[in-house]
Design an enzyme around this catalytic site. Structure first.
Site, PDB file in Angstrom:
ATOM      1  N   LYS A 105       0.858  -1.189   0.000  1.00  0.00           N
ATOM      2  CA  LYS A 105       0.000   0.000   0.000  1.00  0.00           C
ATOM      3  C   LYS A 105       0.884   1.225   0.000  1.00  0.00           C
ATOM      4  O   LYS A 105       2.024   1.174   0.468  1.00  0.00           O
ATOM      5  CB  LYS A 105      -0.859   0.022   1.266  1.00  0.00           C
ATOM      6  CG  LYS A 105      -2.135   0.809   1.118  1.00  0.00           C
ATOM      7  CD  LYS A 105      -3.194  -0.055   0.458  1.00  0.00           C
ATOM      8  CE  LYS A 105      -4.536   0.564   0.405  1.00  0.00           C
ATOM      9  NZ  LYS A 105      -5.576  -0.427   0.135  1.00  0.00           N
ATOM     10  N   GLY A 216     -20.587   5.976   3.330  1.00  0.00           N
ATOM     11  CA  GLY A 216     -19.474   6.310   2.437  1.00  0.00           C
ATOM     12  C   GLY A 216     -19.965   6.201   1.013  1.00  0.00           C
ATOM     13  O   GLY A 216     -20.488   5.165   0.603  1.00  0.00           O
ATOM     14  N   GLY A 218     -18.176   7.023  -2.028  1.00  0.00           N
ATOM     15  CA  GLY A 218     -17.132   7.148  -3.047  1.00  0.00           C
ATOM     16  C   GLY A 218     -17.390   6.089  -4.108  1.00  0.00           C
ATOM     17  O   GLY A 218     -18.527   5.639  -4.295  1.00  0.00           O
ATOM     18  N   ASN A 219     -16.334   5.658  -4.791  1.00  0.00           N
ATOM     19  CA  ASN A 219     -16.516   4.701  -5.890  1.00  0.00           C
ATOM     20  C   ASN A 219     -17.233   3.430  -5.437  1.00  0.00           C
ATOM     21  O   ASN A 219     -18.244   3.033  -6.015  1.00  0.00           O
ATOM     22  CB  ASN A 219     -15.151   4.369  -6.515  1.00  0.00           C
ATOM     23  CG  ASN A 219     -15.295   3.395  -7.669  1.00  0.00           C
ATOM     24  OD1 ASN A 219     -16.113   3.582  -8.554  1.00  0.00           O
ATOM     25  ND2 ASN A 219     -14.527   2.330  -7.643  1.00  0.00           N
ATOM     26  N   ALA A 220     -16.735   2.799  -4.356  1.00  0.00           N
ATOM     27  CA  ALA A 220     -17.321   1.525  -3.923  1.00  0.00           C
ATOM     28  C   ALA A 220     -18.769   1.703  -3.465  1.00  0.00           C
ATOM     29  O   ALA A 220     -19.649   0.918  -3.840  1.00  0.00           O
ATOM     30  CB  ALA A 220     -16.475   0.911  -2.810  1.00  0.00           C
ATOM     31  N   GLY A 221     -19.039   2.740  -2.682  1.00  0.00           N
ATOM     32  CA  GLY A 221     -20.391   2.966  -2.163  1.00  0.00           C
ATOM     33  C   GLY A 221     -21.386   3.218  -3.288  1.00  0.00           C
ATOM     34  O   GLY A 221     -22.492   2.659  -3.301  1.00  0.00           O
TER      35      GLY A 221
HETATM   36  N1  GLU Z   1      -7.379  -0.157  -3.127  1.00  0.00           N
HETATM   37  C1  GLU Z   1      -8.098  -1.354  -3.401  1.00  0.00           C
HETATM   38  C2  GLU Z   1      -8.130  -2.258  -2.183  1.00  0.00           C
HETATM   39  O1  GLU Z   1      -7.956  -1.801  -1.078  1.00  0.00           O
HETATM   40  C3  GLU Z   1      -7.593  -2.066  -4.653  1.00  0.00           C
HETATM   41  C4  GLU Z   1      -6.191  -2.502  -4.634  1.00  0.00           C
HETATM   42  C5  GLU Z   1      -5.683  -3.008  -5.978  1.00  0.00           C
HETATM   43  O2  GLU Z   1      -6.455  -3.181  -6.891  1.00  0.00           O
HETATM   44  O3  GLU Z   1      -4.475  -3.227  -6.059  1.00  0.00           O
HETATM   45  O4  GLU Z   1      -8.397  -3.427  -2.266  1.00  0.00           O
END
Ligand code: GLU
Length: 415
Positions: A105, A216, A218-221
């Site tokens: 990350k 939330g 954002g994209n996921a929500g």
């Molecule tokens: N940021 C996303 C996660 O937390 C995707 C990570 C990725 O696709 O590498 O799973």
């Protein structure tokens, strides 16, 4: 006293899984710390001509199963410990869905909402110049996370390709399709989560057609709001929140209208189809499915006891503290833990890497089908571990993920 340091929480989760698995001391010592951490400063020219210094991080937590994989966050509250925790969770997440990847990350402490587009571009490019020696399709592959997006991934990929003087689209994932992205990546995190909810409904008899709420937006929500109804064939969206407010309507709201309102106004607050709701009350509503899709530590010992949702599908990373987990488990709330529920994003990121590698792209249906297979299988494997070891779902998911990573470390002769 409840701990909110996400890295301590992540370490505690690994220790619990290691205890169930009877892992030896060296393996535990290896798995509770990141393998590599990079910390750097970035100097960026602002639009007014002045330079500003930002603090950046990239952490490669474990690479026993493959190249490090995980997003990059641009957030004002970013700390090295948050990134460590998130990198740890990526390691178990890629292992739970059985991808040949490790976990990593990255992040920059900044407030992207206060940066102009050109400042954001210069910051993104500076970030890649700092980490360029340690990334690449066979080393470490970033993706978006909180407050980063496909445009930022494109600038980053472009900067990297300029540095190495060749095409290398697989260095970043969740890119637009015109520059090496895949079908189906934008909604993959939410799609994966809704697939796990579908399986929970099948296995334990929850009712997907009752109501759901999303914390939330954002994209996921946003994608979960739409996909819950599309994949599960119904359900009333009764509440949604974001960092600026929450809205509620017992009779349900139209997900499409809500997404349009959010994209136009930058917030769900003041949506004409609902009434304002205090943000903290959203988590306590009587719904069938609750989707936490915001940040870490939203569900704590303070509010866990008041949660009436029957299923919690964690699209955010680390939304629940260990103390809250204990309470939810005691109250028979079915938690689909983050490392499983939110694994759809990284699964399709992996598909993107494969397609970039071969420079041959799949049809959307194939991406959906393969994602469904991966998530359904992972959900079932975790439920088997719940039954076999009589443990709660987060611990079961950790046991599955940690066991796979520990095995790879052992095979490599690291421990
Ligand atoms: N940021 C996303 C996660 O937390 C995707 C990570 C990725 O696709 O590498 O799973």
């Amino acid at each position: 006293m409840e701990s909110y340091n996400s890295f301590k929480v992540a370490q505690q989760q690994v220790l619990e899984a290691a205890r169930i698995l009877n892992l030896d001391e060296a393996t535990v010592d290896l798995l509770i710390f990141p393998q590599r951490e990079f910390k750097f400063t970035l100097n960026v020219k602002m639009d007014n001509g002045a330079s500003r210094i930002f603090h950046g991080y990239r952490i490669q937590y474990n690479q026993a199963r493959g190249p490090a994989k995980g997003g990059i966050r641009f957030h004002p509250e970013e700390t090295v410990d948050t990134i460590r925790a998130l990198a740890s969770w990526m390691t178990w997440k890629t292992a739970v869905v059985d991808l040949p990847l490790g976990g990593g990350k990255g992040g920059v402490k900044c407030n992207p909402k206060e940066l102009s587009i050109s400042e954001l571009e210069r910051l993104s490019r500076a970030y890649v110049r700092a980490i360029s020696p340690m990334i690449g399709i066979d080393k470490d592959v970033p993706a978006p996370d909180v407050y980063t997006n496909p445009q930022i991934m494109t600038w980053m990929m472009d900067e990297y390709e300029t540095l190495v003087n060749r095409h290398h689209p697989g260095v970043m994932t969740d890119k637009p399709q015109q520059v090496g992205g895949t079908e189906g990546r934008r909604d993959a995190t939410a799609r994966g989560g809704v697939i796990t909810v579908r399986e929970a409904c099948k296995l334990y008899g929850y009712d997907p057609h009752r109501c759901y709420a999303i914390q939330g937006f954002g994209n996921a929500g946003q994608r979960a709001a739409l996909l819950h109804q599309e994949i599960l064939g119904g359900g009333k969206l009764v509440a949604v929140s974001d960092s600026r407010g929450a809205i509620f309507n017992r009779d349900g709201m139209d997900p499409k209208e809500l997404v349009t309102h959010k994209l136009t106004n930058g917030t769900v607050a003041n949506f004409p189809g609902g009434k304002p709701l205090p943000q903290e009350e959203l988590l306590e509503l009587d719904v069938e499915v609750l989707y936490p899709a915001a940040l870490e530590n939203s569900i704590t010992s303070e509010n866990a006891g008041k949660i009436k949702a029957r299923v919690i599908c964690e699209l955010a990373n680390g939304p629940t503290t260990p103390e809250a987990d204990f309470i939810l488990n005691k109250n028979n709330v079915h938690v689909i833990p983050d490392i499983l529920a939110s694994a759809g994003g990284v699964t399709v990121s992996y598909f993107e890497m494969v397609q970039d590698h071969y420079s041959y792209f799949w049809e959307e249906n194939l991406v959906h089908e393969r994602l469904d297979k991966k998530l359904t299988k992972a959900y079932k494997t975790v439920q088997e571990a719940v039954k076999e070891k009589q443990i709660h779902p987060r611990l079961a998911a950790m046991v599955v993920g940690v066991a796979r990573v520990a095995e790879a470390c052992k095979l490599r002769g690291w421990v």
